[in-house]
Structure formats: C-alpha cells, structure tokens
Design an enzyme around this catalytic site. Structure first.
Site, PDB file in Angstrom:
ATOM      1  N   LYS A  85      53.921  -6.392  36.576  1.00  0.00           N
ATOM      2  CA  LYS A  85      54.789  -5.840  35.533  1.00  0.00           C
ATOM      3  C   LYS A  85      55.660  -4.755  36.136  1.00  0.00           C
ATOM      4  O   LYS A  85      55.149  -3.773  36.700  1.00  0.00           O
ATOM      5  CB  LYS A  85      53.937  -5.212  34.436  1.00  0.00           C
ATOM      6  CG  LYS A  85      53.827  -6.051  33.200  1.00  0.00           C
ATOM      7  CD  LYS A  85      53.136  -5.220  32.153  1.00  0.00           C
ATOM      8  CE  LYS A  85      52.938  -5.988  30.892  1.00  0.00           C
ATOM      9  NZ  LYS A  85      52.223  -5.189  29.899  1.00  0.00           N
TER      10      LYS A  85
HETATM   11  C1  E4P Z   1      52.905  -5.818  26.605  1.00  0.00           C
HETATM   12  O1  E4P Z   1      52.785  -6.500  27.620  1.00  0.00           O
HETATM   13  C2  E4P Z   1      52.366  -4.458  26.501  1.00  0.00           C
HETATM   14  O2  E4P Z   1      51.138  -4.405  27.194  1.00  0.00           O
HETATM   15  C3  E4P Z   1      52.034  -3.991  25.112  1.00  0.00           C
HETATM   16  O3  E4P Z   1      52.132  -5.047  24.190  1.00  0.00           O
HETATM   17  C4  E4P Z   1      52.700  -2.716  24.705  1.00  0.00           C
HETATM   18  O4  E4P Z   1      52.414  -2.478  23.364  1.00  0.00           O
HETATM   19  P1  E4P Z   1      52.370  -1.058  22.640  1.00  0.00           P
HETATM   20  O5  E4P Z   1      53.685  -0.841  22.001  1.00  0.00           O
HETATM   21  O6  E4P Z   1      51.297  -1.234  21.617  1.00  0.00           O
HETATM   22  O7  E4P Z   1      52.040  -0.032  23.685  1.00  0.00           O
END
Ligand code: E4P
Length: 240
Positions: A85
């Site tokens: 990521k």
């Molecule tokens: C996506 O890959 C992220 O890990 C995640 O969904 C972020 O979500 P949040 O807005 O709950 O932090």
C-alpha cells in the site's frame, strides 16, 4: 465482485475465511495498532498471509520516494502475496511507478478521495487503487460518484488496475460500492457479520425449524437417516 477483510485480527480473519467468501485482506498502520502491542510486525503479517493465501495489503510509512521503495521491497520480499500500500501523492506515484515497472512489486495506491487521484494511480501502473468511502462522506462529498466515474474510466480505457473500496462504515456502503462498480470491497469484520443478518431471515428459519421439530415429535415424518450436522460443522471449522 470480491470481498476482502479489513483487519489484522487473526480470530476475525479465521472466522471470516471459514465463510468462504473472502479473497484477500487489507491492513494499514492504524489497523495494526488495534492489535495487542509487543508483537513482531513481520510475524503477524506472515501469519495473516499464510491464513488468507490471497493478496494481503501492507502499508509503507516512509514519506519520500526512496524510503517508500526501500520499505516496500523489504515487505514484498516476505511473501509473494504481499501487496504494498502506497499513499496517494507525488512521492507515492513515483514509488508506484518504480516498484511496478522495475522491481516486480505489486502496489495498492491508498487514501484516494477523488477521481483525479484514481486516474493518476492507474496511469502510474498500480495494480490496485483504494477509494475511501467513509472518509469521502466525512468531507460531505458523495463517494458513489467517485467510484462510478473511476470504474467507468478504467473500463473505457481498458485499464487493468483493480478498484478497491475501503473505509466502509455500514452495510449499505458495501452494497452501494459494488453497485457503483467496485471490483473489491474491503470490509471490517463487524460489518461483514452484520451482512449475514436479517431479522426476517432469522424469523423465517425459526418458523421452518419449529414446524419440522413438531412434525418429528408428533411422528408425522420419519427420517430414514440421521444427518450428522454437528460432525459436519466441526469438520469445516477444523479445516480453517
Ligand atoms: C483500506 O484499505 C483501509 O485499510 C481502510 O478501509 C481505511 O478505513 P478507515 O477510514 O476506517 O480508516
């Protein structure tokens, strides 16, 4: 249409995998911080990867091009199913281009809030682009529009980048994300669990089973062979 689980919790991952509908997992530094402290990051990620046996996203925390590339190469060397990521931004895009084109590392551009960012992620060669549904809503914008536009553009231009939708807060977000064209929706375990439930389903099953029980008790039906339901459930749980 694919569902990923958005967690680093081993119990949640095991349970969700046993349902047979999960084909990947996503993590991020905040998700990792939800786990009890003092653990080895590498061991935890490898435990998840071994369980999931499908793509698992692991996020870099360096903020410049070289730092991100170096960090990504280390994580990617742990297992072939690890996807890196990379946060959206200029340094991130440079890192994606380098990793995808020259280092044979698959990337997932994360924290995308707008169609323009999703276009850049795809053109830089990212394998995945992650649009953050809940966080777009937090700003007062409509995430459905961003997903629809991105999905239409990726299809129109025949772009191979898979569109993941994360930051899911409700079960309605999941439905809307898929309907808008998401390839993958990554869902926290509590929401995944809620997706299985509906009071009318539970009422219906209760009604059918109590009729069946009554028929058996009154001797109105004869079962030629007992179904070893408990043994079957046990066997499936043990396979996980
Ligand atoms: C996506 O890959 C992220 O890990 C995640 O969904 C972020 O979500 P949040 O807005 O709950 O932090």
């Amino acid at each position: 249409m694919e569902l990923y689980i958005d967690t680093a919790n081993i119990q949640e991952i095991k349970e969700a995998l046993s349902w047979g509908c999960i084909t990947g997992a996503t993590t991020n530094p905040k998700i990792m911080s939800n786990e009890k402290g003092g653990y080895s990051f590498k061991d935890k990620i490898l435990e998840i990867v071994e369980l999931v046996k499908e793509p698992v996203s692991v996020e870099v925390t360096e903020e410049d091009f070289q730092g991100m590339v170096d960090e990504a190469k280390i994580y990617a060397s742990w297992h072939e199913n690890i996807v890196i990521k990379i946060p959206m931004g200029i340094e991130g895009l440079k890192a994606v281009a380098q990793l995808e084109k020259y280092e044979n590392v698959k990337t997932n551009v994360t924290a995308i809030m707008a169609t323009n960012q999703a276009i850049l992620a795809a053109l830089s060669g990212a394998s995945y682009a992650s649009i953050f549904y809940g966080r777009i809503s937090d700003m007062g914008y409509d995430p459905v529009g961003v997903i629809k536009e991105t999905s239409a553009l990726y299809k129109e231009l025949n772009i191979g980048t898979k569109l993941i939708v994360g930051s899911i807060r409700t079960i309605l977000d999941v439905n809307k994300a898929f309907l808008a064209g998401a390839d993958i929706v990554t869902v926290p375990f509590p929401i995944l669990k809620k997706m299985t439930q509906n009071p009318k389903t539970e009422e219906t099953i209760k009604e059918f089973n109590s009729i069946w029980k009554e028929m058996k008790e009154k001797g109105l039906i004869r079962l030629d062979q007992e179904i070893p339901a408990r043994k079957l459930t046990f066997a499936l749980a043990n396979e996980v």
